[in-house]
Design a protein around this motif. Sequence first.
Motif, PDB file in Angstrom:
ATOM      1  N   GLU A 239       0.830  -1.205   0.000  1.00 46.43           N
ATOM      2  CA  GLU A 239       0.000   0.000   0.000  1.00 46.43           C
ATOM      3  C   GLU A 239       0.868   1.261   0.000  1.00 46.43           C
ATOM      4  O   GLU A 239       0.659   2.178  -0.803  1.00 46.43           O
ATOM      5  CB  GLU A 239      -0.931  -0.017   1.218  1.00 46.43           C
ATOM      6  CG  GLU A 239      -1.834   1.187   1.254  1.00 46.43           C
ATOM      7  CD  GLU A 239      -2.962   1.082   2.279  1.00 46.43           C
ATOM      8  OE1 GLU A 239      -3.307  -0.044   2.699  1.00 46.43           O
ATOM      9  OE2 GLU A 239      -3.508   2.131   2.638  1.00 46.43           O
ATOM     10  N   ARG A 243       1.077   3.751  -3.305  1.00 49.05           N
ATOM     11  CA  ARG A 243       0.637   5.128  -3.068  1.00 49.05           C
ATOM     12  C   ARG A 243       1.777   6.099  -3.371  1.00 49.05           C
ATOM     13  O   ARG A 243       1.592   7.109  -4.046  1.00 49.05           O
ATOM     14  CB  ARG A 243       0.178   5.306  -1.620  1.00 49.05           C
ATOM     15  CG  ARG A 243      -0.228   6.747  -1.303  1.00 49.05           C
ATOM     16  CD  ARG A 243      -0.843   6.891   0.073  1.00 49.05           C
ATOM     17  NE  ARG A 243      -1.988   6.008   0.232  1.00 49.05           N
ATOM     18  CZ  ARG A 243      -2.153   5.156   1.234  1.00 49.05           C
ATOM     19  NH1 ARG A 243      -1.246   5.051   2.185  1.00 49.05           N
ATOM     20  NH2 ARG A 243      -3.226   4.407   1.295  1.00 49.05           N
ATOM     21  N   THR A 247       1.404   8.755  -6.474  1.00 47.76           N
ATOM     22  CA  THR A 247       1.276  10.186  -6.160  1.00 47.76           C
ATOM     23  C   THR A 247       2.491  10.965  -6.686  1.00 47.76           C
ATOM     24  O   THR A 247       2.346  12.065  -7.194  1.00 47.76           O
ATOM     25  CB  THR A 247       1.120  10.439  -4.646  1.00 47.76           C
ATOM     26  OG1 THR A 247       2.170   9.779  -3.954  1.00 47.76           O
ATOM     27  CG2 THR A 247      -0.205   9.935  -4.134  1.00 47.76           C
ATOM     28  N   GLU A 268      -6.403   9.581  -8.096  1.00 47.25           N
ATOM     29  CA  GLU A 268      -6.199  10.371  -6.879  1.00 47.25           C
ATOM     30  C   GLU A 268      -6.613   9.579  -5.639  1.00 47.25           C
ATOM     31  O   GLU A 268      -6.158   9.847  -4.536  1.00 47.25           O
ATOM     32  CB  GLU A 268      -6.998  11.680  -6.940  1.00 47.25           C
ATOM     33  CG  GLU A 268      -6.533  12.650  -8.020  1.00 47.25           C
ATOM     34  CD  GLU A 268      -5.216  13.348  -7.668  1.00 47.25           C
ATOM     35  OE1 GLU A 268      -4.790  13.278  -6.505  1.00 47.25           O
ATOM     36  OE2 GLU A 268      -4.611  13.930  -8.589  1.00 47.25           O
ATOM     37  N   LYS A 269      -7.505   8.598  -5.836  1.00 48.48           N
ATOM     38  CA  LYS A 269      -8.001   7.826  -4.693  1.00 48.48           C
ATOM     39  C   LYS A 269      -6.962   6.885  -4.103  1.00 48.48           C
ATOM     40  O   LYS A 269      -7.223   6.264  -3.075  1.00 48.48           O
ATOM     41  CB  LYS A 269      -9.259   7.060  -5.077  1.00 48.48           C
ATOM     42  CG  LYS A 269     -10.404   8.005  -5.381  1.00 48.48           C
ATOM     43  CD  LYS A 269     -11.731   7.284  -5.369  1.00 48.48           C
ATOM     44  CE  LYS A 269     -12.845   8.270  -5.638  1.00 48.48           C
ATOM     45  NZ  LYS A 269     -14.097   7.603  -5.929  1.00 48.48           N
ATOM     46  N   ARG A 271      -4.656   7.876  -2.595  1.00 50.06           N
ATOM     47  CA  ARG A 271      -4.292   8.554  -1.342  1.00 50.06           C
ATOM     48  C   ARG A 271      -5.103   8.023  -0.169  1.00 50.06           C
ATOM     49  O   ARG A 271      -4.705   8.149   0.977  1.00 50.06           O
ATOM     50  CB  ARG A 271      -4.479  10.072  -1.466  1.00 50.06           C
ATOM     51  CG  ARG A 271      -3.588  10.702  -2.528  1.00 50.06           C
ATOM     52  CD  ARG A 271      -3.771  12.209  -2.600  1.00 50.06           C
ATOM     53  NE  ARG A 271      -3.384  12.733  -3.902  1.00 50.06           N
ATOM     54  CZ  ARG A 271      -2.177  13.209  -4.200  1.00 50.06           C
ATOM     55  NH1 ARG A 271      -1.241  13.238  -3.298  1.00 50.06           N
ATOM     56  NH2 ARG A 271      -1.911  13.658  -5.414  1.00 50.06           N
ATOM     57  N   LEU A 272      -6.286   7.448  -0.449  1.00 46.02           N
ATOM     58  CA  LEU A 272      -7.134   6.890   0.610  1.00 46.02           C
ATOM     59  C   LEU A 272      -6.575   5.528   1.048  1.00 46.02           C
ATOM     60  O   LEU A 272      -5.836   4.900   0.313  1.00 46.02           O
ATOM     61  CB  LEU A 272      -8.560   6.680   0.068  1.00 46.02           C
ATOM     62  CG  LEU A 272      -9.272   7.908  -0.483  1.00 46.02           C
ATOM     63  CD1 LEU A 272     -10.589   7.488  -1.151  1.00 46.02           C
ATOM     64  CD2 LEU A 272      -9.544   8.903   0.647  1.00 46.02           C
ATOM     65  N   PRO A 273      -6.956   5.078   2.266  1.00 49.00           N
ATOM     66  CA  PRO A 273      -6.540   3.716   2.652  1.00 49.00           C
ATOM     67  C   PRO A 273      -7.102   2.703   1.664  1.00 49.00           C
ATOM     68  O   PRO A 273      -8.256   2.828   1.247  1.00 49.00           O
ATOM     69  CB  PRO A 273      -7.188   3.531   4.031  1.00 49.00           C
ATOM     70  CG  PRO A 273      -7.538   4.894   4.508  1.00 49.00           C
ATOM     71  CD  PRO A 273      -7.745   5.754   3.312  1.00 49.00           C
ATOM     72  N   PHE A 274      -6.293   1.717   1.279  1.00 45.40           N
ATOM     73  CA  PHE A 274      -6.777   0.694   0.345  1.00 45.40           C
ATOM     74  C   PHE A 274      -7.799  -0.202   1.060  1.00 45.40           C
ATOM     75  O   PHE A 274      -7.693  -0.440   2.254  1.00 45.40           O
ATOM     76  CB  PHE A 274      -5.622  -0.189  -0.153  1.00 45.40           C
ATOM     77  CG  PHE A 274      -4.656   0.513  -1.075  1.00 45.40           C
ATOM     78  CD1 PHE A 274      -4.733   1.877  -1.317  1.00 45.40           C
ATOM     79  CD2 PHE A 274      -3.649  -0.215  -1.709  1.00 45.40           C
ATOM     80  CE1 PHE A 274      -3.833   2.512  -2.170  1.00 45.40           C
ATOM     81  CE2 PHE A 274      -2.742   0.420  -2.564  1.00 45.40           C
ATOM     82  CZ  PHE A 274      -2.831   1.771  -2.789  1.00 45.40           C
ATOM     83  N   ILE A 275      -8.763  -0.683   0.267  1.00 43.22           N
ATOM     84  CA  ILE A 275      -9.718  -1.652   0.802  1.00 43.22           C
ATOM     85  C   ILE A 275      -8.992  -3.003   0.922  1.00 43.22           C
ATOM     86  O   ILE A 275      -8.270  -3.394   0.012  1.00 43.22           O
ATOM     87  CB  ILE A 275     -10.905  -1.817  -0.183  1.00 43.22           C
ATOM     88  CG1 ILE A 275     -11.488  -0.469  -0.590  1.00 43.22           C
ATOM     89  CG2 ILE A 275     -11.935  -2.787   0.357  1.00 43.22           C
ATOM     90  CD1 ILE A 275     -12.401   0.163   0.397  1.00 43.22           C
ATOM     91  N   GLN A 390     -11.655   2.225  -6.125  1.00 39.85           N
ATOM     92  CA  GLN A 390     -10.303   2.473  -5.625  1.00 39.85           C
ATOM     93  C   GLN A 390      -9.598   1.121  -5.473  1.00 39.85           C
ATOM     94  O   GLN A 390     -10.234   0.083  -5.580  1.00 39.85           O
ATOM     95  CB  GLN A 390     -10.360   3.230  -4.296  1.00 39.85           C
ATOM     96  CG  GLN A 390     -10.961   2.423  -3.161  1.00 39.85           C
ATOM     97  CD  GLN A 390     -10.986   3.209  -1.857  1.00 39.85           C
ATOM     98  OE1 GLN A 390     -12.004   3.766  -1.494  1.00 39.85           O
ATOM     99  NE2 GLN A 390      -9.860   3.235  -1.174  1.00 39.85           N
TER     100      GLN A 390
END
Length: 506
Positions: A239, A243, A247, A268-269, A271-275, A390
């Motif tokens: 992760e 990321r 980025t 851009e997603k 940047r969010l925590p991965f599922i 994502q």
Amino acid sequence: MAYIKELSSFEGKEVELKGWNAQKRDSKGLVFLTLRDGTGFVQCVINVEVVGNDSFEAAKRLPQESSLSLKGNVVKDERQIGGYEVQVTAFEVISEAEENFPISPKEHGVDFLMDNRHLWLRSKRQWAIMRVRNEIIFAIHSFFHSKGFVHMDAPILTGNACEGTSDLFETEFYEEPAYLSQSGQLYGEAMAMAQGLIYTFGPTFRAEKSKTRRHLSEFWMIEPEMAFYDLKMDMDLIEEFVRSVVTNVLDKCKSELSIIERDTTFLEKVRLPFIRMKYEDAVSIIKGEVEVNGRTTIQMLEEEIAQLKSEKETLLKEIEERDAKIKSGELKKGEINFNTNKVAQLKNQVKEIEEKEENVPAWLDSARNFRRGNDFGGSDETVLTKMFGQPVMVYNWPQEVKAFYMKEDEQDKGYAKGVDLLAPEGYGEVVGGGERETDILRLKRKIIEHDLPMQAFEWYLDLRRWGNVPHSGFGLGLERLVAWICGLQHIRETIPFPRSYGRLLP
Ligand code: 4AD
Ligand code: MG
């Protein structure tokens, strides 16, 4: 001499550039020549009143892909690519190209372009993709370097299969059978036992006897291997790594991504925590047994089918209206042209929708009928990631669908501590990895079950005999990542000279 990339620091000054004539048009005493020099593209204006008649006529005749050097003044012009224009004061042809450069601005078929890959690489879009690839490679090395990983090389000629025997490229090694490496992992494990944290970055080979948009026969893989890492630590690293690379590239390659016309909303997603979810939970979602955010995959896909239908109806109605206007005889010539172009555009959109109208029901079908225990196909990955938009990490896979070296989960018998990272927007698996089996007896049993020659793996088993520790790693397919970041329809544009079923030249 200057490079196009540096023009901003030459504003208002004279520069000398060397490059190639990428494209050209002329009007009333002016030639507008797009010069490319490897670092970028810039419009150069050749004025008859500045360079004189002879030079001007020579510029007008200059065939595409002639090489030249020129001097000129750098002027800011927001409308131009790169934001600058060069007003030429003098130029010299280095080599005049033959007429009829095969790749012109008109549309070409994919096979034609692939046959001319050595020339196609010069086009602006391909140039931009290769720049993104380059930046990705650099970001990968930077990430691992900053984490203290040692870059080590695995051999390409090997005597043992890593990822099963079905897609091996066989060759001969001094009268002995040998293979082109499918993965550097087994060597990576040996190197991690010497250096702790390592990664390999090399070419890998898989004989995939089919043409798909995600498979190459020769591709580049990045394979970190970490001593004392378990599956959880492995997933955390995947992760952080993905990321960081994505980025970084989003930041550094803005102009390249805009040339490729990449909409980066989904990207851009990262940047969010991965599922993260177990295989069994992923299957329940795919089959529509479980809701995500209040709906099942089946509902999502049925809604999509209905939406496509209504979008298509709207487009067809507009086409009909514009056609009627064109035929009415009430429009001026300009208006007719405008409407004719618009109709052609709309028809293209209809075609795109019709393609989706074929795909979506097929996904729906395969989601409904997915057999628990099977490996995921491309459409299953697409459906699952569509629910989240994502990246999704799926872990704890049935042992039967994964390679011999995967560690069995003690708490979850029958499941291997493997993980796949699935990219959204239909890109699917970009990373595969997991924790490695450390029990030598289980490993020997798996080698036999997978029908692999024990003798070729004796050296690998030595790693369990001496200095055996929990360890994990993963493999990222470079070209899959390039395709995802650039938003490409097909993997063939992600590598300078792709090798795939039926393609060995150029
Ligand atoms: O999932 P794979 O087969 O895993 C391995 O090879 C492990 N030994 C890696 C490891 O744990 N060190 O392949 C890893 C990745 C895939 O997720 C995919 O991105 C890419 O390699 N890949 C391909 N890319 C292009 N064309 C192909 N034919 C590919 N096969 C795999
Ligand atoms: Mg895999």
